[in-house]
Design a protein around this motif. Structure first.
Motif, mmCIF file in Angstrom:
data_model
loop_
_atom_site.group_PDB
_atom_site.id
_atom_site.type_symbol
_atom_site.label_atom_id
_atom_site.label_comp_id
_atom_site.label_asym_id
_atom_site.label_seq_id
_atom_site.Cartn_x
_atom_site.Cartn_y
_atom_site.Cartn_z
ATOM 1 N N ASP A 58 -28.778 -14.356 34.360
ATOM 2 C CA ASP A 58 -29.185 -13.262 35.245
ATOM 3 C C ASP A 58 -28.206 -13.151 36.425
ATOM 4 O OD1 ASP A 58 -30.562 -11.204 36.443
ATOM 5 O OD2 ASP A 58 -32.048 -12.502 37.377
ATOM 6 N N PHE A 59 -27.019 -12.621 36.139
ATOM 7 C CA PHE A 59 -25.988 -12.503 37.162
ATOM 8 C C PHE A 59 -25.194 -11.210 36.965
ATOM 9 C CE2 PHE A 59 -24.018 -14.851 33.635
ATOM 10 C CZ PHE A 59 -22.883 -14.085 33.389
ATOM 11 N N GLU A 60 -24.443 -10.864 37.988
ATOM 12 C CA GLU A 60 -23.426 -9.829 37.894
ATOM 13 C C GLU A 60 -22.107 -10.430 38.383
ATOM 14 O OE1 GLU A 60 -24.190 -6.527 40.514
ATOM 15 O OE2 GLU A 60 -24.045 -7.743 42.334
ATOM 16 N N ILE A 61 -21.005 -9.914 37.861
ATOM 17 C CA ILE A 61 -19.688 -10.349 38.322
ATOM 18 C C ILE A 61 -19.044 -9.160 39.037
ATOM 19 C CG2 ILE A 61 -17.508 -11.436 37.708
ATOM 20 C CD1 ILE A 61 -18.702 -12.188 35.019
ATOM 21 N N VAL A 62 -18.812 -9.325 40.327
ATOM 22 C CA VAL A 62 -18.194 -8.271 41.128
ATOM 23 C C VAL A 62 -16.700 -8.579 41.208
ATOM 24 C CG1 VAL A 62 -18.197 -7.047 43.330
ATOM 25 C CG2 VAL A 62 -20.328 -8.051 42.447
ATOM 26 N N CYS A 63 -15.921 -7.879 40.405
ATOM 27 C CA CYS A 63 -14.477 -8.090 40.319
ATOM 28 C C CYS A 63 -13.771 -7.083 41.225
ATOM 29 C CB CYS A 63 -13.987 -7.915 38.895
ATOM 30 S SG CYS A 63 -14.706 -9.076 37.713
ATOM 31 N N LEU A 64 -13.042 -7.589 42.210
ATOM 32 C CA LEU A 64 -12.361 -6.720 43.168
ATOM 33 C C LEU A 64 -10.854 -6.843 42.988
ATOM 34 C CD1 LEU A 64 -14.856 -8.270 45.321
ATOM 35 C CD2 LEU A 64 -14.575 -5.853 45.804
ATOM 36 N N ASN A 65 -10.280 -5.848 42.303
ATOM 37 C CA ASN A 65 -8.849 -5.834 42.063
ATOM 38 C C ASN A 65 -8.152 -5.336 43.321
ATOM 39 O OD1 ASN A 65 -6.269 -5.666 41.059
ATOM 40 N ND2 ASN A 65 -6.653 -3.868 39.791
ATOM 41 N N ASP A 66 -7.555 -6.274 44.069
ATOM 42 C CA ASP A 66 -6.969 -5.972 45.370
ATOM 43 C C ASP A 66 -5.542 -5.431 45.224
ATOM 44 O OD1 ASP A 66 -6.771 -5.843 48.153
ATOM 45 O OD2 ASP A 66 -6.052 -7.912 48.320
ATOM 46 N N GLY A 67 -5.419 -4.316 44.502
ATOM 47 C CA GLY A 67 -4.115 -3.688 44.314
ATOM 48 C C GLY A 67 -3.125 -4.562 43.575
ATOM 49 N N SER A 68 -3.604 -5.361 42.623
ATOM 50 C CA SER A 68 -2.722 -6.272 41.900
ATOM 51 C C SER A 68 -1.685 -5.486 41.095
ATOM 52 C CB SER A 68 -3.545 -7.165 40.964
ATOM 53 O OG SER A 68 -2.747 -8.173 40.403
#
Length: 324
Positions: free
Chosen positions: A35-45
């Motif tokens: 019971d989770f979510e993955i918040v992926c933040l692509n920092d302008g890679s």
């Protein structure tokens, strides 16, 4: 982002991580707790992280991808906190991975003790050396743990010594946090190195109900291209001094016991390598700038009460430096 409320949000800031991003994401998707979510933040890679993230998001709806311009890890984590829907937060670096039971065990301990945070140990090794640890299985009902009300008494930046329950180093990924406890605390965007320690000390100063456990649930995998691995000495000095000055604003307002804890367990262990780096500067202009930063520490009242041999040596080095 949708309005589904998972139990845990795993926040992953991503930059130049294509070589190990899949390994990191797989370690979350292989959790025994689902019971989770993955918040992926692509920092302008600038590499292929966006393609990798798109492929994973298409396979699993729990993966939320935010593509943004490059603004640095602190601003990125702040955005992740604002977008996370979970009751609890776990920070994960994109070049690391977690044990398959990390979410299961930490969530269990947090709910059982109504805790604001759960601290666990980490192992720092190459990925080829951690597989035996990944295969360990723990009975969550038998995991040894300690519940404390003033976690500051257990936290330190020292490398060794003290209680076996000591929390060593300001690694924010070594915790599960209750979101409601931390959501008002922002990562400092003006500090590029040691920003995690600045943020963590502000959290710990709020006296969270904390559960400590000794089992290794996080795997820090050395990366030669990390921000700290490529930093210049003067940049390191500037950022660490600014971090100390920022956290001192918080601890100056606290009682004498907590103030002294901060000086002994954090200020001196940070100042010692800072002063050591000053000694090794070769450029005269850099030395002058570094001296200005050390002077700021002295004027702020941080260069006091050295209680260890290393701190005493550092104290006299500072005195000699300021006399020049």
């Amino acid at each position: 982002m949708n309005n589904i409320k998972p139990s845990i949000s795993v926040i992953i800031p991503i930059y130049k991580a294509q070589a190990f991003l899949s390994r990191c994401l797989d370690s979350v998707l292989q959790q025994t707790f689902t019971d989770f979510e993955i918040v992926c933040l692509n920092d302008g890679s600038p590499d292929n992280c966006d393609k990798i993230l798109s492929e994973y998001a298409n396979k699993d709806k729990r993966i939320k991808v935010i593509n943004k311009e490059n603004t640095g890890v602190s601003d990125t984590r702040n955005l992740g906190l604002s977008l996370a829907n979970g009751e609890y937060i776990l920070f994960l670096d994109s070049d690391d991975c977690i044990h398959p039971q990390t979410l299961e065990i930490t969530y269990f301990l947090a709910k059982k003790n109504n805790a604001d945070l759960v601290y666990y140990r980490h192992i720092a090794k190459d990925y080829s050396e951690i597989k035996k640890y990944l295969n360990q299985h723990f009975d969550k009902n038998k995991v040894k743990n300690k519940v404390v009300n003033n976690v500051l008494g257990y936290a330190t930046e020292k490398n060794h010594g003290g209680s076996s329950w000591k929390i060593r180093r300001g690694f924010i990924w070594a915790y599960l946090f209750k979101k409601s406890f931390i959501q008002h605390i922002k990562f400092p965007t003006n500090i590029k190195i040691g920003e995690d320690l600045v943020w963590l000390l502000k959290v710990l100063s709020q006296k969270p109900i904390s559960v400590l456990t000794k089992i290794p649930l996080y795997f820090y995998i050395p990366n030669a291209n990390s921000a700290l691995g490529n930093v210049k000495k003067l940049t390191y000095i500037e950022n660490m001094v600014n971090g100390l000055l920022e956290t001192w604003k918080t601890f100056q307002k606290m009682n004498m016991h907590d103030k002294n804890l901060y000086i002994r367990e954090f200020a001196w262990p940070v100042m010692i390598p800072v002063v050591r780096n000053v000694k090794h500067l070769s450029d005269e202009q850099d030395k002058k700038i570094a001296k200005q930063y050390i002077t700021k520490l002295y004027n702020a009242g941080l260069v006091i009460k050295p209680s260890s041999f290393k701190a005493i040596k550092c104290y006299f080095r500072i005195k000699r430096l300021l006399k020049k």
